[in-house]
Design a protein around this motif. Structure first.
Motif, PDB file in Angstrom:
ATOM      1  N   GLU A  17      -4.110   7.408 -40.734  1.00 44.45           N
ATOM      2  CA  GLU A  17      -4.567   8.410 -41.707  1.00 44.45           C
ATOM      3  C   GLU A  17      -5.964   8.077 -42.207  1.00 44.45           C
ATOM      4  O   GLU A  17      -6.334   6.905 -42.347  1.00 44.45           O
ATOM      5  N   ASN A  18      -6.743   9.107 -42.470  1.00 43.99           N
ATOM      6  CA  ASN A  18      -8.059   8.954 -43.076  1.00 43.99           C
ATOM      7  C   ASN A  18      -8.330  10.168 -43.953  1.00 43.99           C
ATOM      8  O   ASN A  18      -8.457  11.298 -43.462  1.00 43.99           O
ATOM      9  N   LEU A  19      -8.377   9.964 -45.260  1.00 47.71           N
ATOM     10  CA  LEU A  19      -8.682  11.021 -46.227  1.00 47.71           C
ATOM     11  C   LEU A  19      -7.797  12.251 -46.031  1.00 47.71           C
ATOM     12  O   LEU A  19      -8.263  13.396 -46.057  1.00 47.71           O
ATOM     13  N   GLY A  20      -6.520  12.008 -45.830  1.00 50.01           N
ATOM     14  CA  GLY A  20      -5.582  13.119 -45.708  1.00 50.01           C
ATOM     15  C   GLY A  20      -5.507  13.739 -44.331  1.00 50.01           C
ATOM     16  O   GLY A  20      -4.747  14.705 -44.129  1.00 50.01           O
ATOM     17  N   ARG A  21      -6.262  13.201 -43.378  1.00 54.25           N
ATOM     18  CA  ARG A  21      -6.188  13.673 -41.986  1.00 54.25           C
ATOM     19  C   ARG A  21      -5.445  12.624 -41.169  1.00 54.25           C
ATOM     20  O   ARG A  21      -5.688  11.424 -41.319  1.00 54.25           O
ATOM     21  N   TYR A  22      -4.588  13.096 -40.295  1.00 55.97           N
ATOM     22  CA  TYR A  22      -3.716  12.188 -39.564  1.00 55.97           C
ATOM     23  C   TYR A  22      -3.920  12.314 -38.059  1.00 55.97           C
ATOM     24  O   TYR A  22      -4.236  13.382 -37.538  1.00 55.97           O
ATOM     25  N   VAL A  23      -3.714  11.185 -37.383  1.00 57.43           N
ATOM     26  CA  VAL A  23      -3.620  11.191 -35.924  1.00 57.43           C
ATOM     27  C   VAL A  23      -2.369  10.415 -35.555  1.00 57.43           C
ATOM     28  O   VAL A  23      -2.084   9.355 -36.138  1.00 57.43           O
ATOM     29  N   TYR A  24      -1.589  10.964 -34.638  1.00 63.00           N
ATOM     30  CA  TYR A  24      -0.438  10.248 -34.109  1.00 63.00           C
ATOM     31  C   TYR A  24      -0.701   9.960 -32.643  1.00 63.00           C
ATOM     32  O   TYR A  24      -0.990  10.872 -31.860  1.00 63.00           O
ATOM     33  N   VAL A  25      -0.581   8.664 -32.268  1.00 59.58           N
ATOM     34  CA  VAL A  25      -0.832   8.244 -30.892  1.00 59.58           C
ATOM     35  C   VAL A  25       0.501   7.900 -30.232  1.00 59.58           C
ATOM     36  O   VAL A  25       1.147   6.900 -30.595  1.00 59.58           O
ATOM     37  N   ASN A  26       0.911   8.718 -29.293  1.00 58.73           N
ATOM     38  CA  ASN A  26       2.135   8.511 -28.546  1.00 58.73           C
ATOM     39  C   ASN A  26       1.963   7.348 -27.567  1.00 58.73           C
ATOM     40  O   ASN A  26       0.912   7.210 -26.930  1.00 58.73           O
ATOM     41  N   ARG A  27       2.986   6.518 -27.420  1.00 58.96           N
ATOM     42  CA  ARG A  27       2.908   5.339 -26.567  1.00 58.96           C
ATOM     43  C   ARG A  27       3.053   5.663 -25.086  1.00 58.96           C
ATOM     44  O   ARG A  27       2.920   4.763 -24.242  1.00 58.96           O
ATOM     45  N   GLY A  28       3.314   6.911 -24.762  1.00 56.74           N
ATOM     46  CA  GLY A  28       3.353   7.325 -23.370  1.00 56.74           C
ATOM     47  C   GLY A  28       4.767   7.434 -22.824  1.00 56.74           C
ATOM     48  O   GLY A  28       5.665   6.673 -23.183  1.00 56.74           O
ATOM     49  N   PHE A  29       4.948   8.389 -21.929  1.00 56.07           N
ATOM     50  CA  PHE A  29       6.236   8.659 -21.286  1.00 56.07           C
ATOM     51  C   PHE A  29       6.394   7.844 -20.003  1.00 56.07           C
ATOM     52  O   PHE A  29       7.462   7.345 -19.692  1.00 56.07           O
ATOM     53  N   GLY A  30       5.300   7.724 -19.244  1.00 58.65           N
ATOM     54  CA  GLY A  30       5.330   7.025 -17.964  1.00 58.65           C
ATOM     55  C   GLY A  30       4.600   5.703 -18.024  1.00 58.65           C
ATOM     56  O   GLY A  30       4.505   5.061 -19.074  1.00 58.65           O
ATOM     57  N   PHE A  31       4.062   5.298 -16.889  1.00 59.44           N
ATOM     58  CA  PHE A  31       3.370   4.010 -16.808  1.00 59.44           C
ATOM     59  C   PHE A  31       2.334   4.093 -15.694  1.00 59.44           C
ATOM     60  O   PHE A  31       2.414   4.940 -14.801  1.00 59.44           O
ATOM     61  N   HIS A  32       1.361   3.199 -15.758  1.00 54.88           N
ATOM     62  CA  HIS A  32       0.268   3.217 -14.779  1.00 54.88           C
ATOM     63  C   HIS A  32      -0.279   1.806 -14.629  1.00 54.88           C
ATOM     64  O   HIS A  32      -0.237   1.017 -15.571  1.00 54.88           O
ATOM     65  N   ALA A  33      -0.775   1.478 -13.448  1.00 53.14           N
ATOM     66  CA  ALA A  33      -1.312   0.141 -13.119  1.00 53.14           C
ATOM     67  C   ALA A  33      -0.165  -0.870 -13.073  1.00 53.14           C
ATOM     68  O   ALA A  33       0.407  -1.072 -12.007  1.00 53.14           O
ATOM     69  N   TYR A  34       0.175  -1.487 -14.198  1.00 53.27           N
ATOM     70  CA  TYR A  34       1.358  -2.351 -14.215  1.00 53.27           C
ATOM     71  C   TYR A  34       2.601  -1.465 -14.176  1.00 53.27           C
ATOM     72  O   TYR A  34       2.779  -0.606 -15.049  1.00 53.27           O
ATOM     73  N   PRO A  35       3.499  -1.653 -13.199  1.00 52.79           N
ATOM     74  CA  PRO A  35       4.650  -0.753 -13.046  1.00 52.79           C
ATOM     75  C   PRO A  35       5.811  -1.140 -13.955  1.00 52.79           C
ATOM     76  O   PRO A  35       6.943  -1.335 -13.511  1.00 52.79           O
ATOM     77  N   GLY A  36       5.526  -1.261 -15.239  1.00 55.60           N
ATOM     78  CA  GLY A  36       6.576  -1.628 -16.170  1.00 55.60           C
ATOM     79  C   GLY A  36       6.074  -1.573 -17.600  1.00 55.60           C
ATOM     80  O   GLY A  36       4.937  -1.185 -17.870  1.00 55.60           O
ATOM     81  N   ARG A  37       6.957  -1.980 -18.514  1.00 52.74           N
ATOM     82  CA  ARG A  37       6.603  -2.052 -19.932  1.00 52.74           C
ATOM     83  C   ARG A  37       7.300  -3.252 -20.553  1.00 52.74           C
ATOM     84  O   ARG A  37       8.474  -3.499 -20.279  1.00 52.74           O
TER      85      ARG A  37
END
Length: 410
Positions: free
Chosen positions: A371-391
């Motif tokens: 949040e910054n001054l009443g404005r929000y951003v939500y960053v999703n951690r992702g559904f899939g994967f890329h480069a490293y084939p795992g999490r």
């Protein structure tokens, strides 16, 4: 050529130290020979793969994903072994100096300590080995539901309680388990949200990567306000060498059409008005805009017809767009939904208490709500994967956000 020489030297040093750790713990000849043969086979396979299979005209494939995973699962533990054994070498050098000039070092003590250090080193190395192995077999489909309620004083009354399901970074070219994907899509449908939003990267590079998954993603149910999407940096085909510009353009058009095939409305620097009763909010979708990545996003064009006092939800794939333009924009973009970072697919997260990933040294906003001054951003951690084939630690995410009128806070 130089990079291959440096890589070979790196591998040789790591292998020598790792072998010393194993050799300290066992003198059984067949065990040591088996270890050396296995290590040699892995090294040969990786050199072959890195030299012949990483084709700039093809891009990321399941084979290259496996090779990267094999490299990480083999050499991160061995590098830890090297650190421990190198540190022991330094101590042994000091001990040798003391023995030569002072005569205070017990050789049997040095040998016993060497074995103890090797045992500790192998125990520590087992942690990343097992973690990476789990990440490649189970972790990459360990979907987690993240729920977030955000309060706004100027949310139109009719939209009090609006629920949004967000997914991001499908990377369909990396997916390999239909049962797990069906399970994740069932999770999406179970939320019964008012709108479903997808914030980019439907493929790694090529449109055909999505073909095996179209039927599955088409099963995402269309809620009251529909399903909308935007493009991510991987959707432009920027990371491979194309035979011609025509081929690249055709691939891009085919990627855009994928969204139609899974019944999502793709917003290309444009907006739609969501209406309920006498109220409306603006849903704005920009093309990719990221620091160090393609900047096709045009916020001004995407916001044409949207008034400054309208309530705005912005879909923008890369959170650096929020950091560098949106959060200080003269017009108030109330909520931005992003993805892109994947949370690095690696980190430590204890919900509500602690969150760390190496990606945080690249992105200020990398997972969750900011949040910054009443404005929000939500960053999703992702559904899939890329480069490293795992999490590992940062699991694939399905997000549900509820918007509430601030005056309704108890």
């Amino acid at each position: 050529m130089l990079r291959w020489i440096l890589f070979a030297v790196f591998v040789l040093i790591v292998e020598l130290y790792a072998f010393q750790a194993v050799k300290t713990l066992t003198k059984i000849r067949w065990v040591l020979i088996a270890y050396q043969i296995l290590s040699l086979l892995i090294v040969v396979y990786m050199f072959y793969s890195f030299a012949t299979q990483f084709d700039r005209s093809v891009g990321q494939t399941k084979h290259t994903l496996f090779t990267i995973g094999l490299f990480l699962i083999t050499y991160i533990p061995k590098m830890l072994l090297m650190v421990f054994m190198f540190g022991e070498d330094i101590i042994r050098i000091i001990g040798g100096f003391l023995k030569e000039f002072v005569g205070t070092t017990d050789e049997s003590f040095l040998t016993t300590r060497r074995k103890f250090v090797s045992q500790i080193a192998l125990g520590v190395a087992a942690i990343p080995f097992l973690s990476l192995l789990y990440g490649m077999t189970k972790g990459k489909y360990n979907y987690k539901l993240h729920k977030q309620t955000i309060y706004f004083p100027d949310l139109p009354d009719s939209f009090d309680g609006l629920t949004i399901t967000q997914i991001s970074d499908v990377h369909s070219g990396s997916l390999d388990n239909h049962h797990e994907i069906e399970h994740a899509i069932n999770m999406i449908n179970e939320q019964k949200s008012d709108i479903v939003l997808f914030t980019g990267d439907i493929v790694n590079t090529h449109a055909w990567e999505m073909n095996p998954w179209i039927e599955a993603f088409r099963k995402i149910e269309a809620p009251a306000f529909g399903k909308y999407s935007v493009l991510g940096n991987h959707d432009y085909g920027e990371y491979v060498t194309w035979p011609s510009q025509k081929d690249k353009n055709e691939n891009f058009e085919a990627i855009k059409d994928l969204h139609r095939q899974i019944d999502f409305k793709l917003l290309l620097n444009e907006n739609v008005k969501l209406k309920k009763g006498n109220d409306e909010i603006a849903l704005i979708g920009v093309e990719n805009w990221g620091v160090g990545f393609k900047q096709a996003g045009d916020l001004a064009k995407a916001s044409e017809g949207v008034k400054d006092n309208d309530f705005k939800i912005l879909m923008s794939h890369d959170p650096s767009h929020w950091e560098h333009e949106v959060k200080t924009h003269k017009s108030n973009y109330h909520l931005t939904l992003s993805g892109h970072t994947h949370g690095s697919q690696f980190g430590i997260e204890i919900p509500g208490y602690f969150k760390w990933s190496p990606i945080q040294y690249r992105y200020k906003q990398w997972a969750g709500l900011y949040e910054n001054l009443g404005r929000y951003v939500y960053v999703n951690r992702g559904f899939g994967f890329h480069a490293y084939p795992g999490r590992v630690g940062i699991w694939p995410e399905i997000t549900v956000i509820e918007l509430k009128k601030a005056s309704n806070v108890a």
